[in-house]
Scaffold this motif. Structure first.
Motif, PDB file in Angstrom:
ATOM      1  N   PHE A  99     128.561  52.531 -11.040  1.00 16.64           N
ATOM      2  CA  PHE A  99     129.104  53.452 -11.824  1.00 16.64           C
ATOM      3  C   PHE A  99     130.460  53.246 -12.272  1.00 16.64           C
ATOM      4  O   PHE A  99     130.981  53.345 -13.307  1.00 16.64           O
ATOM      5  CB  PHE A  99     128.918  54.664 -11.226  1.00 16.64           C
ATOM      6  CG  PHE A  99     129.101  55.768 -12.180  1.00 16.64           C
ATOM      7  CD1 PHE A  99     128.337  56.224 -13.218  1.00 16.64           C
ATOM      8  CD2 PHE A  99     130.362  56.686 -11.885  1.00 16.64           C
ATOM      9  CE1 PHE A  99     128.798  57.432 -13.885  1.00 16.64           C
ATOM     10  CE2 PHE A  99     130.597  57.661 -12.875  1.00 16.64           C
ATOM     11  CZ  PHE A  99     129.827  58.153 -13.615  1.00 16.64           C
ATOM     12  N   ARG A 100     131.327  52.782 -11.229  1.00 18.49           N
ATOM     13  CA  ARG A 100     132.711  52.937 -11.436  1.00 18.49           C
ATOM     14  C   ARG A 100     133.186  51.596 -12.403  1.00 18.49           C
ATOM     15  O   ARG A 100     133.821  51.579 -13.397  1.00 18.49           O
ATOM     16  CB  ARG A 100     133.460  52.646  -9.905  1.00 18.49           C
ATOM     17  CG  ARG A 100     133.560  54.057  -9.417  1.00 18.49           C
ATOM     18  CD  ARG A 100     134.630  53.998  -8.289  1.00 18.49           C
ATOM     19  NE  ARG A 100     133.994  53.459  -7.258  1.00 18.49           N
ATOM     20  CZ  ARG A 100     133.446  53.592  -6.221  1.00 18.49           C
ATOM     21  NH1 ARG A 100     132.625  54.847  -6.332  1.00 18.49           N
ATOM     22  NH2 ARG A 100     132.887  52.726  -5.130  1.00 18.49           N
ATOM     23  N   GLN A 101     132.248  50.485 -12.110  1.00 17.49           N
ATOM     24  CA  GLN A 101     132.363  49.220 -12.755  1.00 17.49           C
ATOM     25  C   GLN A 101     132.009  49.416 -14.202  1.00 17.49           C
ATOM     26  O   GLN A 101     132.851  49.041 -15.231  1.00 17.49           O
ATOM     27  CB  GLN A 101     131.556  48.063 -12.227  1.00 17.49           C
ATOM     28  CG  GLN A 101     132.365  47.653 -10.846  1.00 17.49           C
ATOM     29  CD  GLN A 101     130.909  46.543 -10.108  1.00 17.49           C
ATOM     30  OE1 GLN A 101     130.108  46.560 -10.361  1.00 17.49           O
ATOM     31  NE2 GLN A 101     131.552  45.717  -9.056  1.00 17.49           N
ATOM     32  N   LEU A 102     130.838  50.261 -14.364  1.00 15.78           N
ATOM     33  CA  LEU A 102     130.427  50.564 -15.671  1.00 15.78           C
ATOM     34  C   LEU A 102     131.540  51.349 -16.503  1.00 15.78           C
ATOM     35  O   LEU A 102     131.882  51.041 -17.613  1.00 15.78           O
ATOM     36  CB  LEU A 102     129.147  51.196 -15.663  1.00 15.78           C
ATOM     37  CG  LEU A 102     128.131  50.407 -15.275  1.00 15.78           C
ATOM     38  CD1 LEU A 102     126.837  51.168 -14.919  1.00 15.78           C
ATOM     39  CD2 LEU A 102     127.790  49.222 -16.228  1.00 15.78           C
ATOM     40  N   GLU A 103     132.223  52.236 -16.012  1.00 14.38           N
ATOM     41  CA  GLU A 103     133.271  52.977 -16.623  1.00 14.38           C
ATOM     42  C   GLU A 103     134.436  52.312 -17.026  1.00 14.38           C
ATOM     43  O   GLU A 103     134.817  52.291 -18.219  1.00 14.38           O
ATOM     44  CB  GLU A 103     133.568  54.112 -15.659  1.00 14.38           C
ATOM     45  CG  GLU A 103     132.912  55.141 -15.084  1.00 14.38           C
ATOM     46  CD  GLU A 103     133.427  56.227 -14.497  1.00 14.38           C
ATOM     47  OE1 GLU A 103     133.323  57.667 -14.782  1.00 14.38           O
ATOM     48  OE2 GLU A 103     134.041  56.048 -13.356  1.00 14.38           O
ATOM     49  N   GLU A 104     134.756  51.020 -16.241  1.00 14.05           N
ATOM     50  CA  GLU A 104     135.837  50.406 -16.571  1.00 14.05           C
ATOM     51  C   GLU A 104     135.525  49.464 -17.769  1.00 14.05           C
ATOM     52  O   GLU A 104     136.161  49.264 -18.735  1.00 14.05           O
ATOM     53  CB  GLU A 104     136.499  49.472 -15.488  1.00 14.05           C
ATOM     54  CG  GLU A 104     137.238  50.404 -14.314  1.00 14.05           C
ATOM     55  CD  GLU A 104     137.314  49.353 -13.214  1.00 14.05           C
ATOM     56  OE1 GLU A 104     137.625  48.265 -13.427  1.00 14.05           O
ATOM     57  OE2 GLU A 104     137.542  50.023 -11.952  1.00 14.05           O
ATOM     58  N   GLU A 105     134.338  48.635 -17.761  1.00 16.04           N
ATOM     59  CA  GLU A 105     133.784  48.050 -18.670  1.00 16.04           C
ATOM     60  C   GLU A 105     133.562  48.938 -20.122  1.00 16.04           C
ATOM     61  O   GLU A 105     133.657  48.561 -21.177  1.00 16.04           O
ATOM     62  CB  GLU A 105     132.387  47.684 -18.324  1.00 16.04           C
ATOM     63  CG  GLU A 105     131.391  46.800 -19.348  1.00 16.04           C
ATOM     64  CD  GLU A 105     130.123  46.363 -19.050  1.00 16.04           C
ATOM     65  OE1 GLU A 105     129.345  46.361 -19.844  1.00 16.04           O
ATOM     66  OE2 GLU A 105     129.876  46.225 -17.719  1.00 16.04           O
TER      67      GLU A 105
END
Length: 170
Positions: A99-105
């Motif tokens: 979820f955190r990685q997707l937010e950055e992407e």
């Protein structure tokens, strides 16, 4: 005579009710697994659009994700000829780390509200160009609804059409 009229009325109502029920049922193709069967096999909430054109059929593909059987599913909504994928939706469970990685992407994508959460739209690079005489459109619409990651894609539907369908996903 009155009994025959009543019987004909009941028979007509029964036939109409049956055809209405069939019109609402999803048509599956290629001996696809059904939504109900998928829901029993995955550890996330399977979400489907409630408003799909009645002439479309559905084929469900399943994939391993992080070593889990059927960890990812793809819904392929096909046109009436069963030749073109009108809409594809990938779904899987999302972890906190993902979820955190997707937010950055997603920071550089267009944000859209879908069902009370932020969704991100990215237009396909070939949007507006012609391929085989057809103008390409569409892109990727990605969001997380509850613990389910969804990525909707289409090269046929417009951004607005995709967003409209995404808003009916339950």
């Amino acid at each position: 005579m009155r009994i025959i009229s009543t019987f004909m009325l009941i028979l007509s109502f029964s036939m109409i009710s049956s055809s209405i029920g069939l019109a609402k049922a999803m048509k599956y193709n290629h001996d696809s697994i059904t939504i109900e069967e998928v829901k029993k096999e995955v550890d996330f909430h399977v979400l489907v659009p409630e408003k799909i054109p009645s002439e479309w059929s559905l084929e469900i593909k399943t994939y391993d994700h992080n070593g889990e059987d059927m960890g990812t599913i793809r819904l392929h909504y096909m046109d009436s000829t069963d030749e073109n994928v009108m809409l594809g939706i990938e779904e899987r469970k999302v972890s906190e780390k993902e979820f955190r990685q997707l937010e950055e992407e997603f920071l550089d994508r267009n944000k859209i509200n879908v069902n009370g959460v932020e969704a991100y739209y990215q237009e396909f690079a070939n949007n507006g160009r012609k391929l085989n005489g057809k103008r390409m459109s569409g892109g990727l619409l990605t969001w997380i609804q509850g613990e389910t990651y969804l990525q909707m894609d289409s090269s046929i539907l417009s951004k607005d059409e995709m967003v409209e369908m995404a808003r009916t996903v339950k």
